[in-house]
Write a protein that holds these residues in place. Structure first.
Motif, mmCIF file in Angstrom:
data_model
loop_
_atom_site.group_PDB
_atom_site.id
_atom_site.type_symbol
_atom_site.label_atom_id
_atom_site.label_comp_id
_atom_site.label_asym_id
_atom_site.label_seq_id
_atom_site.Cartn_x
_atom_site.Cartn_y
_atom_site.Cartn_z
ATOM 1 N N HIS A 165 0.842 -1.091 -0.004
ATOM 2 C CA HIS A 165 -0.127 0.003 -0.027
ATOM 3 C C HIS A 165 1.017 1.143 -0.084
ATOM 4 C CE1 HIS A 165 -3.349 2.568 1.035
ATOM 5 N NE2 HIS A 165 -3.068 2.843 1.989
ATOM 6 N N ILE A 166 1.708 1.241 1.088
ATOM 7 C CA ILE A 166 2.643 2.499 1.149
ATOM 8 C C ILE A 166 3.890 1.702 1.952
ATOM 9 C CG2 ILE A 166 0.872 4.252 1.546
ATOM 10 C CD1 ILE A 166 1.769 4.484 4.398
ATOM 11 N N GLY A 189 -5.398 -4.662 6.524
ATOM 12 C CA GLY A 189 -5.092 -3.128 6.656
ATOM 13 C C GLY A 189 -5.452 -2.603 5.239
ATOM 14 N N ASP A 190 -4.757 -1.758 4.752
ATOM 15 C CA ASP A 190 -5.092 -1.215 3.150
ATOM 16 C C ASP A 190 -4.106 -2.124 2.447
ATOM 17 O OD1 ASP A 190 -6.802 0.598 4.305
ATOM 18 O OD2 ASP A 190 -5.768 2.388 4.092
ATOM 19 N N ILE A 191 -4.646 -2.807 1.342
ATOM 20 C CA ILE A 191 -3.638 -3.520 0.553
ATOM 21 C C ILE A 191 -3.445 -2.793 -1.011
ATOM 22 C CG2 ILE A 191 -3.917 -5.648 1.541
ATOM 23 C CD1 ILE A 191 -5.903 -6.290 -0.376
ATOM 24 N N HIS A 222 -9.754 -0.153 -11.435
ATOM 25 C CA HIS A 222 -8.991 1.283 -11.568
ATOM 26 C C HIS A 222 -8.733 1.018 -13.379
ATOM 27 C CE1 HIS A 222 -8.827 2.143 -7.713
ATOM 28 N NE2 HIS A 222 -7.921 1.315 -7.296
ATOM 29 N N ARG A 223 -8.298 2.245 -13.829
ATOM 30 C CA ARG A 223 -7.598 2.131 -15.118
ATOM 31 C C ARG A 223 -6.097 1.417 -14.870
ATOM 32 N NH1 ARG A 223 -7.805 7.656 -18.073
ATOM 33 N NH2 ARG A 223 -6.989 6.523 -19.644
ATOM 34 N N ALA A 411 -5.796 -1.450 -3.497
ATOM 35 C CA ALA A 411 -6.414 -2.372 -4.528
ATOM 36 C C ALA A 411 -7.840 -2.053 -4.816
ATOM 37 C CB ALA A 411 -6.424 -3.889 -3.711
ATOM 38 N N ASP A 412 -8.183 -2.444 -6.309
ATOM 39 C CA ASP A 412 -9.514 -2.264 -6.806
ATOM 40 C C ASP A 412 -10.315 -3.423 -6.649
ATOM 41 O OD1 ASP A 412 -8.417 -4.127 -8.920
ATOM 42 O OD2 ASP A 412 -8.725 -2.682 -10.287
ATOM 43 N N GLN A 413 -11.491 -3.503 -7.230
ATOM 44 C CA GLN A 413 -12.139 -4.860 -7.066
ATOM 45 C C GLN A 413 -11.605 -6.195 -7.577
ATOM 46 O OE1 GLN A 413 -15.822 -5.964 -9.387
ATOM 47 N NE2 GLN A 413 -16.684 -4.628 -7.942
#
Length: 465
Positions: A165-166, A189-191, A222-223, A411-413
């Motif tokens: 993520h970061i 967390g945020d992935i 996301h694109r 991450a997107d779907q």
């Protein structure tokens, strides 16, 4: 009863805070700030638990919506051990000190205004001060490398994996014994996407009985990053060639370093038209130094430059702006500038006065490269508001507005579905860290594609492990 209770990021994006009870041991996963219009007041409300009873705090990464209430936690009695990666600890230090400074400035402004109306008593003291932040880093910290196991009491083990993520971000694996059987609960967390610009992609997970997964972008794809980079370059070049200015509201962590890397590449490939580039964020300047400090966490290409003679986040036309006086001087440069400034959601920070001076000019372009929470100025602009209020003044929105979601650190779907699908024996799945309607969409997609029932966590409601 072994259980998990969410006291933030439940039915909303911000305020991540999840309490894990394993017998007598209490483990808190993150302790973040609530952000967005109408939500920030919740930061001042009591925790739904006693901070003094928390044995361990595990920090997934150093964004404020995951660490922003840690000083409050310490102030109200937390005296346990904090577990994180080394980059997360270092980044959290600069982020929380910056947060304390902003809270102090906001308090002074609100108190000054209230004093003129004779009701200064209603203004609450800052959530915490720099002294409270310093207390956080006087606590016991245990720094973990990725996939290094750390033993806790009662046969509990904690392991961190690279969340992509970061820098320093981690997903959390907690192994515990129940009825003589070892079980594992995982917090994502945020992935991040597996296609990242400057850091290594996230690690895959295969083992876990229960998963709590973020769903910020669970409703969309996301694109592709290559298309996003192309769009970014075209927008910058087109704006500069018409003598306009590019304003990039950017998060100090990760997004700013990604933008600097792209501009660095454009400069050295002779793609960047003549211009002046301003990094107008003391916090981003400090964060960028940390990115140079931990090259092992960077992608191979960026790491190679960091270990060599070059700085992947710098180039000849870049000017780092530290003082407010220097920041105000930027407004005298009327054309052909790129201004990178915080905050990323335009709910404060130096980007506000740059928007005030340039948002009304149709020669200029505002490039949004990150998620905009509902209720923020950034969200109002991308939603198409004709006028926005900045420092009490109505400003017409005539600048070109570009939203490039492909840069998202989330991450997107498709990424989320693929990551979940790696789990081979998953029994329970809970959605956190997302807007309610997006989690509903994501839950249906999970059911259709993976045949898993995904439950949405509710604030303060415990679920049994």
């Amino acid at each position: 009863m072994n259980s998990v209770t969410s006291y933030g990021a439940a039915g909303m994006v911000t305020g991540s805070c999840h309490l894990v009870k394993l017998g007598p041991i209490q483990i808190l996963i993150d302790c973040g700030m609530f952000q967005g219009l109408g939500d920030s007041e919740r930061n001042y409300e009591p925790f739904g638990f006693d901070p003094a009873e928390i044995d361990f705090l595990i920090i997934t990464h150093a964004h404020l919506d995951h660490i922003g209430r840690v000083p409050k936690l310490v102030k109200e009695g937390f005296n346990g051990k904090i577990i994180a990666t080394q980059p997360t600890k270092d980044i959290a230090n600069i982020m929380l000190l910056d947060s304390a400074k902003i809270l102090k400035e906001e308090y002074k402004t609100l108190r000054r205004k209230a004093k003129r109306h004779g009701d200064e008593e209603r203004i609450m003291e800052p959530l915490y001060t720099e002294d409270h932040v310093k207390e956080v880093f006087l606590k016991r910290w245990h720094v973990l490398e990725y996939f290094e196991k750390h033993k806790l009491p009662k046969r509990i083990k904690v392991t961190l994996g690279n969340a992509g993520h970061i820098m320093g971000s981690a997903f959390v694996m907690i192994d515990y014994v129940e009825d003589k059987t070892t079980k594992r609960v995982v917090f994502s967390g945020d992935i991040g996407s597996k296609h990242r610009l400057i850091i290594d992609p996230l690690d895959n997970m295969h083992e876990g009985d229960t998963l709590f997964i973020e769903s910020t972008y669970g409703d969309r794809v996301h694109r592709p990053i290559k298309e996003s980079v192309k769009q970014f370059k075209q927008s910058v070049i087109t704006t500069l060639k018409r003598n306009g200015n590019v304003i990039i509201p950017s998060f100090a962590l990760e997004r700013t370093q990604e933008i600097l890397w792209l501009l660095h590449e454009m400069f050295h490939n002779n793609e960047l038209p003549r211009c002046r580039v301003f990094l107008d964020s003391p916090l981003a300047i400090k964060a960028t130094r940390l990115y140079n400090k931990y090259p092992v966490h960077l992608s191979d290409e960026v790491e190679y430059q960091t270990l060599g003679d070059g700085d992947p986040f710098s180039f000849a036309s870049l000017e780092s702006i530290s003082t407010r006086e220097e920041s105000r001087m930027i407004n005298k440069v009327k054309e052909r500038t790129i201004i990178i400034a915080g905050s990323g959601m335009c709910h404060g920070g130096r980007v506000m006065h740059h928007l005030k001076h340039r948002l009304w000019n149709n020669n200029n372009t505002i490039i949004f490269v990150g998620f905009q929470v509902e209720g923020t100025l950034g969200r109002s602009i991308i939603d198409g508001d004709e006028y926005v209020k900045i420092y009490g003044e109505e400003i017409v929105v005539k600048a070109q507005i570009e939203t490039i979601n492909g840069f998202s650190a989330h991450a997107d779907q498709s990424d989320l579905i693929e990551w979940i699908d790696n789990f081979t024996e998953l029994k329970n799945l809970y959605l956190i860290h997302g807007e309610a309607e997006k989690m509903e969409i994501f839950g249906k997609v999970i059911k259709d594609r993976l045949n898993h029932e995904a439950k949405i966590m509710e604030y303060g409601v415990s679920v049994k492990l």
